[in-house]
Design a protein around this motif. Structure first.
Motif, PDB file in Angstrom:
ATOM      1  N   VAL A  75       0.868  -1.171   0.000  1.00  0.00           N
ATOM      2  CA  VAL A  75       0.000   0.000   0.000  1.00  0.00           C
ATOM      3  C   VAL A  75       0.907   1.223   0.000  1.00  0.00           C
ATOM      4  CG1 VAL A  75      -1.663   1.366   1.304  1.00  0.00           C
ATOM      5  CG2 VAL A  75      -1.951  -1.100   1.136  1.00  0.00           C
ATOM      6  N   LEU A  76       0.675   2.107  -0.946  1.00  0.00           N
ATOM      7  CA  LEU A  76       1.431   3.349  -1.050  1.00  0.00           C
ATOM      8  C   LEU A  76       0.567   4.492  -0.528  1.00  0.00           C
ATOM      9  CD1 LEU A  76       3.780   5.158  -2.120  1.00  0.00           C
ATOM     10  CD2 LEU A  76       2.632   5.106  -4.354  1.00  0.00           C
ATOM     11  N   LEU A  77       1.089   5.208   0.468  1.00  0.00           N
ATOM     12  CA  LEU A  77       0.426   6.409   0.991  1.00  0.00           C
ATOM     13  C   LEU A  77       1.252   7.606   0.537  1.00  0.00           C
ATOM     14  CD1 LEU A  77      -0.354   5.171   4.627  1.00  0.00           C
ATOM     15  CD2 LEU A  77      -1.826   5.047   2.596  1.00  0.00           C
ATOM     16  N   PRO A  78       1.001   8.121  -0.651  1.00  0.00           N
ATOM     17  CA  PRO A  78       1.870   9.165  -1.198  1.00  0.00           C
ATOM     18  C   PRO A  78       1.930  10.424  -0.342  1.00  0.00           C
ATOM     19  CG  PRO A  78       0.392   8.290  -2.878  1.00  0.00           C
ATOM     20  CD  PRO A  78      -0.076   7.754  -1.572  1.00  0.00           C
ATOM     21  N   CYS A  79       0.809  10.785   0.292  1.00  0.00           N
ATOM     22  CA  CYS A  79       0.788  12.027   1.062  1.00  0.00           C
ATOM     23  C   CYS A  79       1.682  11.949   2.296  1.00  0.00           C
ATOM     24  CB  CYS A  79      -0.639  12.394   1.450  1.00  0.00           C
ATOM     25  SG  CYS A  79      -1.495  11.127   2.402  1.00  0.00           S
ATOM     26  N   PHE A  80       1.973  10.701   2.780  1.00  0.00           N
ATOM     27  CA  PHE A  80       2.860  10.522   3.926  1.00  0.00           C
ATOM     28  C   PHE A  80       4.213   9.931   3.530  1.00  0.00           C
ATOM     29  CE2 PHE A  80      -1.438  10.087   5.844  1.00  0.00           C
ATOM     30  CZ  PHE A  80      -1.393  11.218   6.654  1.00  0.00           C
ATOM     31  N   ASN A  81       4.398   9.702   2.218  1.00  0.00           N
ATOM     32  CA  ASN A  81       5.658   9.131   1.739  1.00  0.00           C
ATOM     33  C   ASN A  81       5.927   7.770   2.375  1.00  0.00           C
ATOM     34  OD1 ASN A  81       7.281  10.128  -0.321  1.00  0.00           O
ATOM     35  ND2 ASN A  81       9.014  10.427   1.051  1.00  0.00           N
ATOM     36  N   LEU A  82       4.882   6.951   2.481  1.00  0.00           N
ATOM     37  CA  LEU A  82       5.004   5.642   3.118  1.00  0.00           C
ATOM     38  C   LEU A  82       4.663   4.537   2.124  1.00  0.00           C
ATOM     39  CD1 LEU A  82       3.305   6.229   6.597  1.00  0.00           C
ATOM     40  CD2 LEU A  82       5.748   6.067   6.105  1.00  0.00           C
ATOM     41  N   LEU A  83       5.438   3.470   2.200  1.00  0.00           N
ATOM     42  CA  LEU A  83       5.205   2.278   1.395  1.00  0.00           C
ATOM     43  C   LEU A  83       5.141   1.096   2.353  1.00  0.00           C
ATOM     44  CD1 LEU A  83       4.982   1.346  -1.587  1.00  0.00           C
ATOM     45  CD2 LEU A  83       7.442   0.920  -1.526  1.00  0.00           C
ATOM     46  N   ILE A  84       4.002   0.383   2.338  1.00  0.00           N
ATOM     47  CA  ILE A  84       3.743  -0.647   3.342  1.00  0.00           C
ATOM     48  C   ILE A  84       3.595  -2.001   2.653  1.00  0.00           C
ATOM     49  CG2 ILE A  84       2.261  -1.360   5.256  1.00  0.00           C
ATOM     50  CD1 ILE A  84       1.179   1.558   5.270  1.00  0.00           C
TER      51      ILE A  84
END
Length: 259
Positions: A75-84
């Motif tokens: 899961v990519l959360l672009p607004c938080f710069n996180l890749l899970i």
């Protein structure tokens, strides 16, 4: 569930060409390996990834087609710069509607998962961010999380049999945007990437990727595509073509049905 650590990352992959305009206007973009300027650390990461393809399991849905595969999801959360990286059963399965791939008849295919140390490889995570930023979906970066599929695929050819992709015809994938990155190519001919517009007659691309990190981005709504079989080249007995596919799908909430 989270598989491994949540990865906060930056796009440290330097590319001399912006693919975004061609992706949005034409529906595809082809980048050459020389367009990427790898650091020494990224070259080392690439070597690790190249060796990893020797560990791929035979594709159980095409045992005679010379395919070897692994598949996982983030899961990519672009607004938080996180890749899970994900660890649920859903993360290891891949399902296409019969309209996209009638060779599997809507069967959910389960593949060997990509190991966590490869999912966390810094070059892989940089490729994910590069691909997302160069896709039309990037306009939703501040609002919508993305499901990211990552496929490792080896097409192996022998003297007796070519390596064949599935489906072996012009098709669409069903994910809004997909990138194809060549990682290894040895001892094969063929494997041309064919891309057409939606008429299926106007050919936009008919080229084989030859060098590591030669790459193609595809916008599913705008083009059809396929990869031709690979054949043993010259007097060799075995050859292979290794690619990583990275696809992006927005994650929208689905409302409950009324009782």
């Amino acid at each position: 569930m989270i598989r491994g650590n949540i990865k906060e990352f930056e796009n440290t992959l330097e590319c001399r060409v912006s693919a975004y305009p061609m992706m949005t206007d034409v529906g595809y973009c082809k980048l050459a390996s020389d367009d990427f300027n790898l650091t020494d650390a990224q070259k080392s990461d690439l070597s690790i990834i190249q060796r990893h393809f020797d560990t791929l399991a035979l594709d159980p849905y095409g045992e005679n087609a010379g395919r070897y595969r692994q598949h996982s999801k983030y899961v990519l959360l672009p607004c938080f710069n996180l890749l899970i990286p994900q660890s649920s059963e859903h993360a290891y399965s891949y399902k296409q509607d019969v309209g996209f791939n009638d060779e599997v008849v809507e069967e959910a295919r389960k593949f060997q998962p990509v190991p966590n140390e490869i999912l966390s490889n810094n070059l892989i995570t940089s490729l994910v961010l590069h691909d997302f930023k160069n896709s039309p979906l990037h306009e939703y970066a501040s609002t919508i999380p993305m499901e990211v599929g990552i496929h490792f695929i080896r097409m192996k050819a022998t003297v007796d049999a070519p390596g064949i992709s599935v489906p072996n015809r012009l098709h669409k994938d069903g994910e809004p945007c997909t990138w194809i990155h060549l990682i290894n190519r040895d001892g094969v001919s063929g494997g041309e990437n064919i891309i057409t517009d939606n008429t299926k007659t106007n050919i936009l691309c008919n080229e084989a990727m030859l060098k590591p990190l030669d790459s193609i981005g595809i916008v599913d709504d705008l083009v059809w595509h396929q990869v031709k079989p690979v054949h043993v080249d010259g007097h060799g007995k075995v050859g292979f073509r290794d690619v990583i596919l990275i696809d992006f799908t927005p994650m929208f909430a689905v409302p409950n049905n009324p009782s």
